[in-house]
Write an enzyme that holds these catalytic residues in place. Structure first.
Site, PDB file in Angstrom:
ATOM      1  N   GLY A 105      74.761  44.633  80.732  1.00 58.06           N
ATOM      2  CA  GLY A 105      74.902  45.905  81.442  1.00 58.06           C
ATOM      3  C   GLY A 105      73.759  46.879  81.237  1.00 58.06           C
ATOM      4  N   MET A 112      75.005  35.807  69.587  1.00 56.27           N
ATOM      5  CA  MET A 112      74.411  36.906  68.801  1.00 56.27           C
ATOM      6  C   MET A 112      75.001  36.876  67.404  1.00 56.27           C
ATOM      7  SD  MET A 112      74.407  39.965  71.615  1.00 56.27           S
ATOM      8  CE  MET A 112      74.138  39.605  73.364  1.00 56.27           C
ATOM      9  N   ASP A 118      66.273  37.098  81.914  1.00 55.57           N
ATOM     10  CA  ASP A 118      67.600  37.444  81.413  1.00 55.57           C
ATOM     11  C   ASP A 118      67.648  38.933  81.081  1.00 55.57           C
ATOM     12  OD1 ASP A 118      70.048  37.465  80.117  1.00 55.57           O
ATOM     13  OD2 ASP A 118      69.435  36.154  78.476  1.00 55.57           O
ATOM     14  N   ASP A 165      75.452  33.371  75.545  1.00 58.59           N
ATOM     15  CA  ASP A 165      74.714  34.332  74.723  1.00 58.59           C
ATOM     16  C   ASP A 165      75.289  34.410  73.317  1.00 58.59           C
ATOM     17  OD1 ASP A 165      72.576  35.438  76.290  1.00 58.59           O
ATOM     18  OD2 ASP A 165      74.117  36.246  77.626  1.00 58.59           O
ATOM     19  N   SER A 200      76.013  34.425  82.832  1.00 60.12           N
ATOM     20  CA  SER A 200      76.232  34.490  81.384  1.00 60.12           C
ATOM     21  C   SER A 200      77.709  34.747  81.115  1.00 60.12           C
ATOM     22  CB  SER A 200      75.403  35.618  80.778  1.00 60.12           C
ATOM     23  OG  SER A 200      75.927  35.935  79.492  1.00 60.12           O
ATOM     24  N   MET A 224      70.335  34.265  70.033  1.00 63.84           N
ATOM     25  CA  MET A 224      69.784  35.547  69.560  1.00 63.84           C
ATOM     26  C   MET A 224      70.191  35.675  68.099  1.00 63.84           C
ATOM     27  SD  MET A 224      70.571  37.686  72.989  1.00 63.84           S
ATOM     28  CE  MET A 224      71.834  36.511  73.479  1.00 63.84           C
ATOM     29  N   GLY A 274      69.651  42.625  83.027  1.00 63.02           N
ATOM     30  CA  GLY A 274      69.571  43.623  84.091  1.00 63.02           C
ATOM     31  C   GLY A 274      69.259  43.043  85.462  1.00 63.02           C
ATOM     32  N   HIS A 308      75.198  30.183  81.160  1.00 65.38           N
ATOM     33  CA  HIS A 308      74.365  30.699  80.076  1.00 65.38           C
ATOM     34  C   HIS A 308      75.288  31.240  78.984  1.00 65.38           C
ATOM     35  CE1 HIS A 308      70.589  32.639  78.631  1.00 65.38           C
ATOM     36  NE2 HIS A 308      71.339  33.678  78.344  1.00 65.38           N
ATOM     37  N   MET A 360      62.839  37.905  78.269  1.00 68.01           N
ATOM     38  CA  MET A 360      63.906  38.913  78.231  1.00 68.01           C
ATOM     39  C   MET A 360      63.454  40.141  79.004  1.00 68.01           C
ATOM     40  SD  MET A 360      66.498  37.693  76.706  1.00 68.01           S
ATOM     41  CE  MET A 360      67.448  39.227  76.835  1.00 68.01           C
ATOM     42  N   HIS A 367      71.619  30.477  74.510  1.00 66.78           N
ATOM     43  CA  HIS A 367      70.566  31.431  74.135  1.00 66.78           C
ATOM     44  C   HIS A 367      70.875  31.949  72.739  1.00 66.78           C
ATOM     45  CE1 HIS A 367      68.604  35.605  75.186  1.00 66.78           C
ATOM     46  NE2 HIS A 367      67.964  34.972  74.230  1.00 66.78           N
TER      47      HIS A 367
END
Ligand code: DX5
Ligand code: ZN
Length: 225
Positions: free
Chosen positions: A157, A46, A184, A44, A17, A78, A186, A42, A149, A76
């Site tokens: 993190g 948001m 996706d 991300d 990501s 979000m 951790g 990937h 998820m 992705h």
């Protein structure tokens, strides 16, 4: 439409990501992880609404696409209103768009997925850790990929939530061989074997790839496989 998987597919695919890349050196960092063995990137996105954080938009996809014309870009979303962003992201060079089951009315999920596919990209459906698996099961046939998820989305993190593996197993049993199951949040080489055993074949990692010093990334990608 660019295919996420060669035939025969290499599994699992490792999808770093870019959220944990160095934003001041995005092109250099992306080229570097692809040379280090990553399969795709990937992205991300948001919106500060579906999740509290704000990250990146179509211009970032356009910039990465310019630097890496052949890389597969897995976006992705979000965001609360994914439909607004279908055309801008695909025009910018996205190969695949995943939206969340939590934000689209059940009766419209298949329609949103077909809009994405008609616009030339693959379609994915994502599910957050607290959302019951029953919310997604009726829609599996409508998409190319399901994203489970394994953290509450919002930032990189965070610690992996192992309870999502039950949901993953259930979904995995119901997918066709050409559909993909992505996880996706951790993920690290240490938990990858549980994730793969549960049926996941696309592994997203921000901290555990881009977050490492550049000389350690190739070994981390190998360790995930
Ligand atoms: C979660 C994002 C993830 C996240 C992963 O909000 O969708 O892609 O950045 O980050 P790590 O791998 O650090 O958990
Ligand atoms: Zn993500």
């Amino acid at each position: 439409m660019k295919k996420l998987f060669a035939d025969p597919p290499r599994t699992p695919l490792v999808a770093p990501s870019i959220l944990s890349a160095d934003f001041a050196h995005m092109g250099r960092d992306c080229r570097h992880v692809m040379q280090a063995g990553a399969d795709l990137l990937h992205v991300d996105v948001m919106d500060g609404h579906f999740v509290p954080n704000l990250t990146m938009g179509p211009d970032m996809v356009r910039a990465v696409r310019r630097e890496l014309p052949d890389v597969f870009l897995d976006v992705h979303l979000m965001v609360t209103d994914p439909e607004r962003f279908i055309d801008p992201f695909i025009a910018a060079g996205a190969d695949h768009l995943t939206f969340h089951v939590e934000v689209v009315a059940p009766a419209r999920i298949a329609e949103v997925a077909s809009r994405i596919r008609a616009a030339g990209a693959g379609a994915g459906l994502a599910i957050n850790p607290p959302t019951p698996v029953e919310a997604i099961l009726p829609h599996l046939a409508a998409v190319d990929l399901v994203l489970v998820m394994s953290v509450n989305p919002g930032r990189s993190g965070q610690a992996f939530i192992p309870e999502v593996l039950n949901k993953t197993r259930l979904i995995s049993q119901q997918l066709r061989p050409q559909q993909r199951l992505e996880m996706d949040g951790g993920l690290k080489p240490e938990n990858a074997s549980d994730v793969k055993k549960a049926g996941c074949d696309v592994i997203v990692a921000a901290t555990a790839v881009f977050g490492l010093p550049s000389e350690s990334r190739a070994a981390a990608i190998r360790a995930f496989r």
